[in-house]
Write a protein that holds these residues in place. Sequence first.
Motif, PDB file in Angstrom:
ATOM      1  N   PHE A 208      34.938 -10.282  54.588  1.00 30.36           N
ATOM      2  CA  PHE A 208      33.838 -10.413  55.529  1.00 30.36           C
ATOM      3  C   PHE A 208      33.228 -11.809  55.484  1.00 30.36           C
ATOM      4  O   PHE A 208      33.174 -12.440  54.433  1.00 30.36           O
ATOM      5  CB  PHE A 208      32.730  -9.394  55.193  1.00 30.36           C
ATOM      6  N   GLU A 209      32.758 -12.248  56.657  1.00 32.17           N
ATOM      7  CA  GLU A 209      31.945 -13.453  56.778  1.00 32.17           C
ATOM      8  C   GLU A 209      30.524 -13.007  57.058  1.00 32.17           C
ATOM      9  O   GLU A 209      30.317 -12.039  57.795  1.00 32.17           O
ATOM     10  CB  GLU A 209      32.385 -14.297  57.972  1.00 32.17           C
ATOM     11  N   GLN A 210      29.554 -13.713  56.466  1.00 34.42           N
ATOM     12  CA  GLN A 210      28.165 -13.371  56.748  1.00 34.42           C
ATOM     13  C   GLN A 210      27.661 -14.253  57.886  1.00 34.42           C
ATOM     14  O   GLN A 210      27.776 -15.466  57.851  1.00 34.42           O
ATOM     15  CB  GLN A 210      27.291 -13.561  55.519  1.00 34.42           C
TER      16      GLN A 210
ATOM     17  N   LEU B 260      33.151 -12.683  51.528  1.00 33.93           N
ATOM     18  CA  LEU B 260      33.012 -11.551  50.630  1.00 33.93           C
ATOM     19  C   LEU B 260      34.189 -10.602  50.782  1.00 33.93           C
ATOM     20  O   LEU B 260      34.621 -10.328  51.906  1.00 33.93           O
ATOM     21  CB  LEU B 260      31.697 -10.831  50.959  1.00 33.93           C
ATOM     22  N   ILE B 261      34.698 -10.106  49.655  1.00 30.70           N
ATOM     23  CA  ILE B 261      35.739  -9.072  49.654  1.00 30.70           C
ATOM     24  C   ILE B 261      35.074  -7.779  49.194  1.00 30.70           C
ATOM     25  O   ILE B 261      34.431  -7.753  48.140  1.00 30.70           O
ATOM     26  CB  ILE B 261      36.897  -9.381  48.688  1.00 30.70           C
ATOM     27  N   ALA B 262      35.230  -6.717  49.979  1.00 32.12           N
ATOM     28  CA  ALA B 262      34.725  -5.395  49.598  1.00 32.12           C
ATOM     29  C   ALA B 262      35.916  -4.502  49.247  1.00 32.12           C
ATOM     30  O   ALA B 262      37.012  -4.667  49.791  1.00 32.12           O
ATOM     31  CB  ALA B 262      33.918  -4.780  50.733  1.00 32.12           C
ATOM     32  N   PHE B 263      35.676  -3.565  48.350  1.00 29.67           N
ATOM     33  CA  PHE B 263      36.737  -2.721  47.811  1.00 29.67           C
ATOM     34  C   PHE B 263      36.381  -1.242  47.924  1.00 29.67           C
ATOM     35  O   PHE B 263      35.222  -0.884  48.061  1.00 29.67           O
ATOM     36  CB  PHE B 263      36.961  -3.048  46.324  1.00 29.67           C
ATOM     37  N   ASP B 264      37.406  -0.397  47.800  1.00 30.23           N
ATOM     38  CA  ASP B 264      37.193   1.045  47.721  1.00 30.23           C
ATOM     39  C   ASP B 264      37.291   1.555  46.293  1.00 30.23           C
ATOM     40  O   ASP B 264      36.972   2.706  46.030  1.00 30.23           O
ATOM     41  CB  ASP B 264      38.190   1.792  48.611  1.00 30.23           C
TER      42      ASP B 264
ATOM     43  N   GLU C 153      24.217 -10.021  59.281  1.00 31.80           N
ATOM     44  CA  GLU C 153      25.299  -9.048  59.419  1.00 31.80           C
ATOM     45  C   GLU C 153      26.585  -9.600  58.842  1.00 31.80           C
ATOM     46  O   GLU C 153      26.769 -10.805  58.715  1.00 31.80           O
ATOM     47  CB  GLU C 153      25.487  -8.635  60.870  1.00 31.80           C
ATOM     48  N   TYR C 154      27.473  -8.673  58.479  1.00 28.48           N
ATOM     49  CA  TYR C 154      28.774  -9.051  57.937  1.00 28.48           C
ATOM     50  C   TYR C 154      29.840  -8.724  58.979  1.00 28.48           C
ATOM     51  O   TYR C 154      29.856  -7.630  59.541  1.00 28.48           O
ATOM     52  CB  TYR C 154      29.060  -8.295  56.632  1.00 28.48           C
ATOM     53  N   VAL C 155      30.732  -9.687  59.230  1.00 28.99           N
ATOM     54  CA  VAL C 155      31.763  -9.539  60.238  1.00 28.99           C
ATOM     55  C   VAL C 155      33.118  -9.500  59.537  1.00 28.99           C
ATOM     56  O   VAL C 155      33.443 -10.395  58.754  1.00 28.99           O
ATOM     57  CB  VAL C 155      31.720 -10.715  61.252  1.00 28.99           C
ATOM     58  N   LEU C 156      33.892  -8.467  59.831  1.00 31.71           N
ATOM     59  CA  LEU C 156      35.230  -8.309  59.240  1.00 31.71           C
ATOM     60  C   LEU C 156      36.161  -9.404  59.751  1.00 31.71           C
ATOM     61  O   LEU C 156      36.215  -9.683  60.954  1.00 31.71           O
ATOM     62  CB  LEU C 156      35.778  -6.926  59.615  1.00 31.71           C
TER      63      LEU C 156
ATOM     64  N   PRO D 289      26.982  -5.300  49.659  1.00 31.83           N
ATOM     65  CA  PRO D 289      25.817  -5.217  50.550  1.00 31.83           C
ATOM     66  C   PRO D 289      25.737  -3.857  51.240  1.00 31.83           C
ATOM     67  O   PRO D 289      26.776  -3.263  51.582  1.00 31.83           O
ATOM     68  CB  PRO D 289      26.068  -6.327  51.575  1.00 31.83           C
ATOM     69  N   LYS D 290      24.540  -3.368  51.442  1.00 35.12           N
ATOM     70  CA  LYS D 290      24.357  -2.044  52.060  1.00 35.12           C
ATOM     71  C   LYS D 290      24.883  -2.003  53.485  1.00 35.12           C
ATOM     72  O   LYS D 290      25.187  -0.934  54.002  1.00 35.12           O
ATOM     73  CB  LYS D 290      22.899  -1.617  51.999  1.00 35.12           C
ATOM     74  N   GLU D 291      25.044  -3.155  54.131  1.00 32.51           N
ATOM     75  CA  GLU D 291      25.575  -3.209  55.495  1.00 32.51           C
ATOM     76  C   GLU D 291      27.068  -2.897  55.562  1.00 32.51           C
ATOM     77  O   GLU D 291      27.612  -2.658  56.631  1.00 32.51           O
ATOM     78  CB  GLU D 291      25.337  -4.600  56.110  1.00 32.51           C
ATOM     79  N   ILE D 292      27.735  -2.933  54.405  1.00 30.00           N
ATOM     80  CA  ILE D 292      29.175  -2.688  54.355  1.00 30.00           C
ATOM     81  C   ILE D 292      29.418  -1.339  53.700  1.00 30.00           C
ATOM     82  O   ILE D 292      28.979  -1.097  52.578  1.00 30.00           O
ATOM     83  CB  ILE D 292      29.900  -3.794  53.559  1.00 30.00           C
TER      84      ILE D 292
END
Length: 83
Positions: free
Chosen positions: A71-73, A6-10, A77-80, A35-38
Amino acid sequence: MGAWMLIAFDSTQQALRTEMLLEFLDIEIDICPTPKEITAGCALSIHFPAKEVELVKRTIIDEQVEIRGIFEQHENEYVLVKM
């Protein structure tokens, strides 16, 4: 189905730009809620197959895309992942 990352953005602008870049490369992607965890400034994230991670990283660097992280799930949990 293989593993996904997963790629998360600002910013939504960067998420939409990345979507266009990855589609151009014929990488299978899925736009999803972050995801709310990120903690990220954008509600959109992109799932992509883990086997494409090196091409995705190279594209992000080459195109100077601003991301929160990849991130890897692992279970719940998600790990950077290091760039």
